[in-house]
Design a protein around this motif. Structure first.
Motif, mmCIF file in Angstrom:
data_model
loop_
_atom_site.group_PDB
_atom_site.id
_atom_site.type_symbol
_atom_site.label_atom_id
_atom_site.label_comp_id
_atom_site.label_asym_id
_atom_site.label_seq_id
_atom_site.Cartn_x
_atom_site.Cartn_y
_atom_site.Cartn_z
ATOM 1 N N PHE A 1 0.827 -1.203 0.000
ATOM 2 C CA PHE A 1 0.000 0.000 0.000
ATOM 3 C C PHE A 1 0.861 1.253 0.000
ATOM 4 C CE2 PHE A 1 -3.383 -2.866 1.361
ATOM 5 C CZ PHE A 1 -4.490 -2.320 0.753
ATOM 6 N N SER A 2 1.937 1.230 0.771
ATOM 7 C CA SER A 2 2.792 2.401 0.906
ATOM 8 C C SER A 2 3.471 2.751 -0.421
ATOM 9 C CB SER A 2 3.845 2.162 1.987
ATOM 10 O OG SER A 2 4.662 3.291 2.157
ATOM 11 N N ILE A 3 4.024 1.743 -1.083
ATOM 12 C CA ILE A 3 4.711 1.978 -2.359
ATOM 13 C C ILE A 3 3.728 2.482 -3.416
ATOM 14 C CG2 ILE A 3 5.920 0.840 -4.264
ATOM 15 C CD1 ILE A 3 7.210 -0.992 -2.133
ATOM 16 N N ALA A 4 2.541 1.847 -3.484
ATOM 17 C CA ALA A 4 1.539 2.259 -4.478
ATOM 18 C C ALA A 4 1.070 3.691 -4.218
ATOM 19 C CB ALA A 4 0.356 1.301 -4.442
ATOM 20 N N ALA A 5 0.780 4.010 -2.946
ATOM 21 C CA ALA A 5 0.308 5.355 -2.614
ATOM 22 C C ALA A 5 1.382 6.400 -2.885
ATOM 23 C CB ALA A 5 -0.125 5.412 -1.152
ATOM 24 N N THR A 6 2.640 6.077 -2.580
ATOM 25 C CA THR A 6 3.740 7.009 -2.787
ATOM 26 C C THR A 6 3.944 7.309 -4.259
ATOM 27 O OG1 THR A 6 4.839 6.248 -0.772
ATOM 28 C CG2 THR A 6 6.192 7.416 -2.374
ATOM 29 N N LYS A 7 3.837 6.283 -5.100
ATOM 30 C CA LYS A 7 4.028 6.481 -6.536
ATOM 31 C C LYS A 7 2.919 7.352 -7.124
ATOM 32 C CE LYS A 7 6.771 2.400 -7.704
ATOM 33 N NZ LYS A 7 7.899 3.206 -8.193
ATOM 34 N N ILE A 8 1.708 7.247 -6.557
ATOM 35 C CA ILE A 8 0.577 7.997 -7.097
ATOM 36 C C ILE A 8 0.520 9.412 -6.533
ATOM 37 C CG2 ILE A 8 -1.947 8.124 -7.206
ATOM 38 C CD1 ILE A 8 -1.947 5.049 -7.168
ATOM 39 N N GLY A 9 0.730 9.547 -5.221
ATOM 40 C CA GLY A 9 0.495 10.841 -4.583
ATOM 41 C C GLY A 9 1.641 11.435 -3.811
ATOM 42 N N GLY A 10 2.815 10.825 -3.849
ATOM 43 C CA GLY A 10 3.951 11.387 -3.131
ATOM 44 C C GLY A 10 4.194 10.730 -1.787
ATOM 45 N N ASP A 11 5.223 11.205 -1.083
ATOM 46 C CA ASP A 11 5.672 10.559 0.150
ATOM 47 C C ASP A 11 4.632 10.562 1.261
ATOM 48 O OD1 ASP A 11 8.116 9.935 -0.942
ATOM 49 O OD2 ASP A 11 9.139 11.715 -0.139
ATOM 50 N N LEU A 12 3.725 11.557 1.260
ATOM 51 C CA LEU A 12 2.753 11.671 2.346
ATOM 52 C C LEU A 12 1.404 11.037 2.003
ATOM 53 C CD1 LEU A 12 3.412 15.299 3.639
ATOM 54 C CD2 LEU A 12 4.558 13.156 4.244
ATOM 55 N N ALA A 13 1.262 10.516 0.806
ATOM 56 C CA ALA A 13 -0.006 9.913 0.387
ATOM 57 C C ALA A 13 -0.434 8.743 1.276
ATOM 58 C CB ALA A 13 0.080 9.474 -1.068
ATOM 59 N N PRO A 14 0.504 7.927 1.791
ATOM 60 C CA PRO A 14 0.072 6.830 2.680
ATOM 61 C C PRO A 14 -0.730 7.305 3.883
ATOM 62 C CG PRO A 14 2.332 6.456 1.984
ATOM 63 C CD PRO A 14 1.950 7.820 1.489
ATOM 64 N N LEU A 15 -0.522 8.551 4.330
ATOM 65 C CA LEU A 15 -1.282 9.067 5.460
ATOM 66 C C LEU A 15 -2.758 9.218 5.096
ATOM 67 C CD1 LEU A 15 1.230 11.813 6.683
ATOM 68 C CD2 LEU A 15 0.829 9.549 7.695
ATOM 69 N N LEU A 16 -3.034 9.708 3.881
ATOM 70 C CA LEU A 16 -4.423 9.829 3.429
ATOM 71 C C LEU A 16 -5.047 8.460 3.187
ATOM 72 C CD1 LEU A 16 -4.306 12.864 0.951
ATOM 73 C CD2 LEU A 16 -5.177 12.798 3.300
ATOM 74 N N VAL A 17 -4.255 7.541 2.644
ATOM 75 C CA VAL A 17 -4.756 6.176 2.430
ATOM 76 C C VAL A 17 -5.116 5.541 3.765
ATOM 77 C CG1 VAL A 17 -4.159 3.873 1.601
ATOM 78 C CG2 VAL A 17 -3.477 5.889 0.281
ATOM 79 N N SER A 18 -4.257 5.747 4.761
ATOM 80 C CA SER A 18 -4.523 5.216 6.095
ATOM 81 C C SER A 18 -5.836 5.762 6.649
ATOM 82 C CB SER A 18 -3.369 5.577 7.034
ATOM 83 O OG SER A 18 -3.688 5.279 8.375
ATOM 84 N N ALA A 19 -6.039 7.067 6.535
ATOM 85 C CA ALA A 19 -7.267 7.683 7.047
ATOM 86 C C ALA A 19 -8.497 7.133 6.332
ATOM 87 C CB ALA A 19 -7.189 9.202 6.893
ATOM 88 N N ALA A 20 -8.389 6.961 5.012
ATOM 89 C CA ALA A 20 -9.530 6.450 4.239
ATOM 90 C C ALA A 20 -9.846 5.006 4.609
ATOM 91 C CB ALA A 20 -9.231 6.559 2.743
ATOM 92 N N LEU A 21 -8.812 4.201 4.821
ATOM 93 C CA LEU A 21 -9.024 2.789 5.140
ATOM 94 C C LEU A 21 -9.667 2.587 6.506
ATOM 95 C CD1 LEU A 21 -5.727 1.130 3.817
ATOM 96 C CD2 LEU A 21 -8.019 0.941 2.851
ATOM 97 N N CYS A 22 -9.605 3.605 7.382
ATOM 98 C CA CYS A 22 -10.201 3.472 8.709
ATOM 99 C C CYS A 22 -11.716 3.300 8.650
ATOM 100 C CB CYS A 22 -9.857 4.692 9.568
ATOM 101 S SG CYS A 22 -8.139 4.757 10.097
ATOM 102 N N VAL A 23 -12.312 3.658 7.528
ATOM 103 C CA VAL A 23 -13.755 3.482 7.373
ATOM 104 C C VAL A 23 -14.107 2.001 7.287
ATOM 105 C CG1 VAL A 23 -15.740 3.982 5.884
ATOM 106 C CG2 VAL A 23 -13.964 5.714 6.230
ATOM 107 N N LEU A 24 -13.229 1.188 6.702
ATOM 108 C CA LEU A 24 -13.542 -0.217 6.450
ATOM 109 C C LEU A 24 -13.795 -1.018 7.722
ATOM 110 C CD1 LEU A 24 -11.097 -1.054 3.502
ATOM 111 C CD2 LEU A 24 -13.535 -0.528 3.416
ATOM 112 N N PRO A 25 -12.928 -0.942 8.741
ATOM 113 C CA PRO A 25 -13.217 -1.735 9.941
ATOM 114 C C PRO A 25 -14.506 -1.311 10.638
ATOM 115 C CG PRO A 25 -11.324 -0.292 10.313
ATOM 116 C CD PRO A 25 -11.617 -0.270 8.847
ATOM 117 N N SER A 26 -14.846 -0.035 10.596
ATOM 118 C CA SER A 26 -16.109 0.406 11.194
ATOM 119 C C SER A 26 -17.300 -0.212 10.472
ATOM 120 C CB SER A 26 -16.212 1.936 11.157
ATOM 121 O OG SER A 26 -15.347 2.524 12.104
#
Length: 415
Positions: A160-185
């Motif tokens: 996930f980190s490598i894919a997010a970084t390639k698409i949105g830059g070094d900080l993109a994994p932080l946004l991906v992390s926030a978005a994924l928090c919806v799934l467990p709920s």
């Protein structure tokens, strides 16, 4: 993962109830979101042009908040229920990811650490599993399989980190992390029925109110027969491991000139070894031995791993030989000790005792970079591995000399 009946799901060669299977899924999602933030934070620090000392202070604040939050989160579980606590955990993780992403200086980065007070996914999921299982073999096996999900999450994080970084830059994994928090709920609300675990809690509540979170109650729970005994045995080998992990990246970079790719390989190796030792090693061993015997086996595995660290860690790839023993030790000791801790207290106290154990580990993680770094600089890496050997041997001695009375465990199994 296939359904074999209305309340049973087959995962590989074994069957588990639907609530337990979806609890494992919650754990995988949470581990991915948590470690995505953990791996992206150094790049954020670099982008903000902060120095190593500033990063050290931020990590210390993170550890302090986690340490304080462990018992507090345990109280939230007892006061409002595990479902509310899990949603609070996922919401806090989302807020953490977003606040990290929008941090623009040192102080905003410090403020972004406030949500970690309630980011206790392992504690929450262990408490949920405790409500879904019986003390003893069933619970230990369930905790072991949760370790398997930890390894799975650890393996997916670099992807996930490598894919997010390639698409949105070094900080993109932080946004991906926030978005994924919806799934467990969503999974928690749609796939795990309240009646699968809340009937047990209602029985306890009918006998009296849940204990309040304060120093007196924490001390009272710790003074229950066997609790401090198990915590001491657990941390003899675990604390040195946490100290080694705190400086291992730095050591292999300085000693072996390891690249970032090799660091990622090391993380994936650890994930794979932890996954297999938890998912298969612990469960297979539990079929042969009881928890207290497994604590000795796990500590012996620690001794072998730390000894190999001391004598043969002369090449980066020797980690392939060393890490299986250390991972097995960590998996067996942590899983069995947590299972025993929940079996030694009342159900209404399980969240607090697990929170206290979590806080102790957070305390070690908070100050381990300082102490481990000092030992590494002044006495070399072998000082840490020798500390692991002696700590594990002391734990084994305590296990032999002072075993927990089996009647205490059997009493809670039958209640």
């Amino acid at each position: 993962m296939t359904a074999t009946s209305s309340n049973t799901i087959r995962i590989g060669s074994f069957e588990v109830s639907r609530p337990i299977a979806f609890t494992y899924l919650l754990t995988i999602f949470y581990n991915i979101t948590f470690f995505l933030q953990f791996s992206a934070t150094p790049y954020l620090v670099k982008q903000l042009q902060l120095n190593d000392a500033d990063f050290g202070y931020i990590q210390t604040v993170f550890g302090i908040f986690q340490m304080v939050g462990g018992p507090l989160f345990g109280y939230v579980i007892q006061k409002f229920g595990i479902r509310y606590a899990l949603h609070l955990c996922y919401l806090s993780t989302m807020l953490s990811g977003l606040s990290l992403f929008f941090s623009f200086d040192y102080y905003s980065l410090l403020l972004s650490r406030i949500p970690v007070v309630f980011m206790h996914g392992q504690q929450a999921h262990q408490t949920l599993l405790s409500a879904l299982t019986q003390p003893g073999k069933e619970r230990t096996s369930a905790f072991g399989r949760m370790g398997l999900t930890f390894g799975i999450g650890f393996i997916f994080v670099p992807i996930f980190s490598i894919a997010a970084t390639k698409i949105g830059g070094d900080l993109a994994p932080l946004l991906v992390s926030a978005a994924l928090c919806v799934l467990p709920s969503i999974v928690l609300e749609t796939c795990i029925e309240r009646k699968s675990y809340e009937h047990d809690i209602s029985v306890e509540e009918s006998n009296g109110p849940a204990p309040q979170i304060n120093i007196t109650n924490v001390v009272r729970i710790l003074q229950k027969p066997g609790v401090l005994n198990i915590m001491a045995k657990k941390n003899g080998g675990v604390v040195p491991f946490l100290m080694i992990i705190a400086v291992l990246n730095l050591y292999i970079i300085e000693k072996f000139n390891a690249t970032n790719t090799e660091n990622q390989i090391m993380q994936m190796m650890m994930g794979v070894f932890i996954m297999f030792s938890n998912g298969f090693g612990v469960i297979w061993l539990r079929k042969k031995f009881d928890e207290q015997t497994l604590l000795i086996i796990g500590s012996l595995s620690f001794v072998v791993g730390y000894t190999l660290f001391t004598l043969v860690f002369f090449n980066f790839w020797m980690l392939l030989v060393i890490m299986p023993f250390v991972s097995l030790g960590m998996s067996v000791v942590a899983t069995c000790s947590d299972s025993l801790l929940t079996a030694l207290v009342e159900e209404s106290e399980q969240g607090i005792v697990l929170g206290t154990a979590t806080s102790l580990n957070s305390l070690v993680r908070t100050f381990s970079p300082l102490f481990a770094g000092s030992l590494l600089q002044n006495y070399g890496f072998q000082s840490l591995t020798l500390l692991g050997v002696f700590g594990s041997l002391l734990a084994i001695g305590l296990m032999i000399v002072s075993p927990v009375d089996e009647n205490l465990i059997k009493k809670h199994k039958t209640e």
